[in-house]
Design a protein around this motif. Structure first.
Motif, PDB file in Angstrom:
ATOM      1  N   UNK A  86      61.444  14.779  50.417  1.00 23.92           N
ATOM      2  CA  UNK A  86      61.880  16.162  50.209  1.00 23.92           C
ATOM      3  C   UNK A  86      60.781  16.993  49.556  1.00 23.92           C
ATOM      4  N   UNK A  87      60.106  16.419  48.569  1.00 24.77           N
ATOM      5  CA  UNK A  87      58.998  17.139  47.927  1.00 24.77           C
ATOM      6  C   UNK A  87      57.879  17.379  48.936  1.00 24.77           C
ATOM      7  N   UNK A  90      55.973  22.909  54.034  1.00 27.34           N
ATOM      8  CA  UNK A  90      56.612  24.030  54.719  1.00 27.34           C
ATOM      9  C   UNK A  90      57.116  25.084  53.742  1.00 27.34           C
ATOM     10  N   UNK A  91      56.390  25.288  52.646  1.00 25.45           N
ATOM     11  CA  UNK A  91      56.865  26.222  51.630  1.00 25.45           C
ATOM     12  C   UNK A  91      56.963  27.655  52.150  1.00 25.45           C
ATOM     13  N   UNK A  92      56.016  28.094  52.957  1.00 21.53           N
ATOM     14  CA  UNK A  92      56.072  29.460  53.498  1.00 21.53           C
ATOM     15  C   UNK A  92      57.258  29.594  54.451  1.00 21.53           C
ATOM     16  N   UNK A  93      57.440  28.608  55.302  1.00 22.84           N
ATOM     17  CA  UNK A  93      58.575  28.644  56.227  1.00 22.84           C
ATOM     18  C   UNK A  93      59.902  28.646  55.473  1.00 22.84           C
ATOM     19  N   UNK A 152      66.315   1.964  46.190  1.00 20.08           N
ATOM     20  CA  UNK A 152      65.054   2.083  46.934  1.00 20.08           C
ATOM     21  C   UNK A 152      65.040   3.352  47.762  1.00 20.08           C
ATOM     22  N   UNK A 153      66.180   3.691  48.358  1.00 22.02           N
ATOM     23  CA  UNK A 153      66.250   4.823  49.277  1.00 22.02           C
ATOM     24  C   UNK A 153      66.150   6.164  48.565  1.00 22.02           C
ATOM     25  N   UNK A 154      66.769   6.300  47.395  1.00 17.43           N
ATOM     26  CA  UNK A 154      66.765   7.583  46.685  1.00 17.43           C
ATOM     27  C   UNK A 154      65.356   8.075  46.342  1.00 17.43           C
ATOM     28  N   UNK A 155      64.484   7.245  45.759  1.00 18.75           N
ATOM     29  CA  UNK A 155      63.124   7.739  45.497  1.00 18.75           C
ATOM     30  C   UNK A 155      62.366   8.091  46.781  1.00 18.75           C
TER      31      UNK A 155
END
Length: 148
Positions: free
Chosen positions: A69-70, A76-79, A60-63
């Motif tokens: 994370x995604x 925060x892709x620019x950062x 349950x925790x991994x997904x």
């Protein structure tokens, strides 16, 4: 000959049941057959509760961690790119021959009561991008000479 098969399911077996004899009786026409059986433990083993619970928690925790994370990467892709360039000391714009990396444009004639746009353009952006990440910004009021 006539054969009949019946499946007997015992829902709950206790340790006490292992010490008793059980009588099974088959009655067909005039004949009766009686068999006495004794239960014994089988070789099948279930997973220990701690291993099963740990596996379920991880399943349950991994997904959830992957989705989080995604989400963080998208938000925060620019950062993250700026952080990567700063940590790796890799800047693809350093040798491109341009005097500035970005031009900062804002509407200075429309003065807001708090002056947030002006402070952001003249203080916050240069502080973050120039001082922390080494970019060179072209800010009209600061870098463009009159008539230029």
């Amino acid at each position: 000959k006539f054969y009949v098969t019946r499946l007997l399911r015992i829902r709950k077996v206790t340790d006490e049941d292992m010490h008793h004899n059980f009588t099974c009786m088959l009655q067909a026409d005039e004949r009766t057959q009686i068999k006495i059986i004794k239960l014994k433990k089988g070789n099948t083993r279930d997973l220990p509760v701690c291993i099963f619970t740990t596996g379920m928690v991880l399943a349950v925790l991994f997904p959830c961690i992957a989705v989080a994370a995604v989400f963080v990467c998208v938000m925060f892709r620019v950062d993250l790119v700026l952080f990567y360039r700063n940590v790796c000391r890799r800047d693809d714009t350093a040798g491109d021959g341009k005097e500035y990396d970005a031009f900062v444009s804002y509407l200075k004639d429309c003065i807001s009561p708090t002056g947030e746009e002006r402070e952001f353009a003249l203080k916050i952006l240069p502080m973050v991008l120039e001082e922390n990440f080494g970019y060179k910004l072209c800010i009209f009021e600061r870098d463009v000479s009159p008539g230029g």
